[in-house]
Scaffold this active site. Structure first.
Site, PDB file in Angstrom:
ATOM      1  CD  GLN A  22       3.236   4.915   2.074  1.00  0.00           C
ATOM      2  OE1 GLN A  22       3.713   5.718   1.300  1.00  0.00           O
ATOM      3  NE2 GLN A  22       2.176   5.182   2.811  1.00  0.00           N
ATOM      4  CB  THR A  50      -2.118  13.850   4.111  1.00  0.00           C
ATOM      5  OG1 THR A  50      -2.492  12.709   3.344  1.00  0.00           O
ATOM      6  CG2 THR A  50      -0.640  13.761   4.455  1.00  0.00           C
ATOM      7  CG  ASN A  95      -4.514  16.617  -0.913  1.00  0.00           C
ATOM      8  OD1 ASN A  95      -4.094  15.833  -0.068  1.00  0.00           O
ATOM      9  ND2 ASN A  95      -5.796  16.880  -1.051  1.00  0.00           N
ATOM     10  CB  SER A 108      -5.524   4.902   1.869  1.00  0.00           C
ATOM     11  OG  SER A 108      -5.280   5.969   0.986  1.00  0.00           O
ATOM     12  CE  LYS A 155       4.074   7.788   5.443  1.00  0.00           C
ATOM     13  NZ  LYS A 155       3.744   8.715   4.324  1.00  0.00           N
ATOM     14  CE  LYS A 193       4.742   7.236  -2.042  1.00  0.00           C
ATOM     15  NZ  LYS A 193       4.144   7.707  -0.785  1.00  0.00           N
ATOM     16  N   GLY A 215      -2.594   8.238  -4.360  1.00  0.00           N
ATOM     17  CA  GLY A 215      -1.898   9.414  -4.874  1.00  0.00           C
ATOM     18  C   GLY A 215      -0.669   9.761  -4.052  1.00  0.00           C
ATOM     19  CG  ASP A 216       3.549  10.845  -2.887  1.00  0.00           C
ATOM     20  OD1 ASP A 216       3.445  10.514  -1.706  1.00  0.00           O
ATOM     21  OD2 ASP A 216       4.487  11.559  -3.294  1.00  0.00           O
ATOM     22  CE  LYS A 257      -3.820   2.266   0.240  1.00  0.00           C
ATOM     23  NZ  LYS A 257      -3.347   2.951  -0.999  1.00  0.00           N
TER      24      LYS A 257
END
Ligand code: GLU
Length: 449
Positions: A115, A214, A245, A381, A118, A130, A169-170, A94
């Protein structure tokens, strides 16, 4: 306040450098975690026996592919696509997709590595991954972005699935891109598999609060750090870098908490508005018109724009780096501390260089590293995945409450872990150790796979 690498972790680090030449951001992310881990190996000797750190540093799978597409003039363009499936010990891979010209394997690997810890900290069943491309969506038409996304997904779809790998997204990937990616996935597979991507729009499988998550989450984390110091965000002067964002919804939540946000930025320059940033205008410029932040001052004569300015020179009590990696160097960190900054909440991934982190920790300010502070995005998410799996959609209020609960829990976990391992108040140590243990224990249990 940061431990040096032990003989064992130094050897692992040298091996990572040798095996991944030139990937400097990945080396940086690995080193920062390894610096926290020596006491963990003492407490859990099985992690060393099973070579858990060495295994974690090697992604389970790395996919690199060609993305050919045609621009609006009919010219053929070639980009490179990536997906690094880092670790699936606690759930399907993820993590987001980043579309930015700076993207190469080293960036995707640093992001994937961060990630996985996290995601563990969220307490949700999601592994780490990622992806992205060196494609630059800036200045491209909607049709060009669509054609690129369709080509990208035409290759990537075979590696995805709600139980396999779930991108989101990123930087450079928002609702528009997720829509085109989901459309193409649906067409190729002939399946309405909502859980294969997150950050979807409302009405086609998306979750309320995902867009805000976020920024809101990072602000909740700062609220909790200040609470632990018997302080609040009320009346604090804040500076938020970026205007994408993450920055937008950080500004929104800071305002809700009674703080005053006086500056934001983009890659071209900095806007300072002592009256307080006009968030509706930033949303209009960035979310609707996709313009530069320079245009802000056309609407507010009392605001100032400095092309190429350094936002960290602006005195503030709370700094929220929400743009990109390595945006705060050692000197910036020293300036912030000298100017009276008491808290830093990282909405971006790895925005502070190691020397800057040292400055913040030595100064004893409340420093919330990205892998803990910005986990609210990916946590929401996972809430989106829950809703997709149960074919349900939750209210804004309920989802926001869940996010707040998760961030409060991550704060408590990282705070307590730091104290337990002899570094009270050090959220870097707390996040690295807690995240690592939450991946390492399942890895031991699953055997040598
Ligand atoms: N790109 C975000 C992050 O850095 C979100 C990832 C996701 O939602 O999967 O955590």
């Amino acid at each position: 306040m940061i431990a040096a690498l032990s003989e064992k972790t130094e050897a692992i680090y040298q091996q990572v450098i040798a095996r991944n030449p030139g990937e400097t951001e990945f080396h940086q992310a690995v080193k920062e975690v390894l610096e926290s881990l020596s006491p963990v190996l003492v407490k859990y000797p099985e992690f060393a026996e099973q070579k858990i750190i060495e295994r974690i540093c090697e992604p389970e799978r790395q996919i690199i592919f060609r993305v050919p597409w045609q621009d609006d003039h009919g010219e053929v363009q070639i980009n490179r696509g990536f997906r690094v499936q880092f670790n699936s010990a606690i759930g399907p891979y993820k993590g987001g997709l980043r579309f930015h010209p700076s993207v190469y394997l080293g960036i995707i690997k640093f992001l994937g590595f961060e990630q996985l810890f996290k995601n563990a900290l969220t307490g949700m069943p999601i592994g780490g991954g990622k992806g992205g491309s060196d494609f630059d969506p800036k200045g491209k038409s909607d049709n060009e972005v669509m054609r690129f996304c369709q080509s990208f997904m035409t290759e990537l779809y075979r590696h995805l699935g709600e139980y396999v790998d779930v991108p989101a997204g990123d930087i450079g990937v928002g609702g528009r891109e997720i829509g085109y990616l989901f459309g193409q996935y649906k067409r190729i597979t002939n399946k309405y598999e909502s859980g294969v991507l997150t950050g979807k729009g409302i009405g086609w499988g998306g979750s309320l609060v995902r867009k805000e998550a976020t920024g809101y989450g990072t602000t909740y984390f700062v609220r909790e750090m200040l609470k632990a110091r018997k302080d609040t965000l009320e009346g604090k002067t804040c500076v938020v870098s970026g205007s994408g964002n993450v920055a937008i919804y950080t500004i929104e939540q800071l305002m809700k908490q009674g703080a005053r946000v006086i500056a934001c930025s983009d890659s071209h320059g900095v806007v300072r508005h002592d009256e307080g940033i006009d968030l509706d205008l930033v949303k209009q410029l960035k979310e609707v018109e996709r313009r530069r932040i320079a245009d802000y001052v056309k609407h507010h004569k009392d605001a100032h724009y400095v092309a190429g300015g350094n936002i960290w020179d602006i005195p503030c009590q709370v700094a929220m780096p929400s743009a990109t990696q390595n945006e705060i160097n050692g000197k910036d960190a020293a300036t912030l501390v000298k100017n009276g900054c008491i808290a830093v909440g990282e909405g971006a991934n790895m925005p502070t260089v190691p020397e800057g982190v040292r400055v913040f920790l030595d100064a004893g300010i409340a420093y919330g590293p990205g892998k803990a502070a910005n986990a609210g995005g990916v946590a929401t998410s996972a809430l989106e995945m829950q809703q997709n799996a149960s074919r349900d959609s939750w209210t804004h209020e309920y989802t926001e409450h869940k996010l707040d609960e998760i961030m409060t829990r991550i704060h408590a976990l990282t705070y307590e872990t730091a104290a337990e391992f002899g570094a009270p108040g050090n959220y870097v140590v707390g996040a690295n150790i807690a995240g690592f243990i939450m991946v390492a224990k399942p890895m031991v249990a699953l055997g040598l796979v």
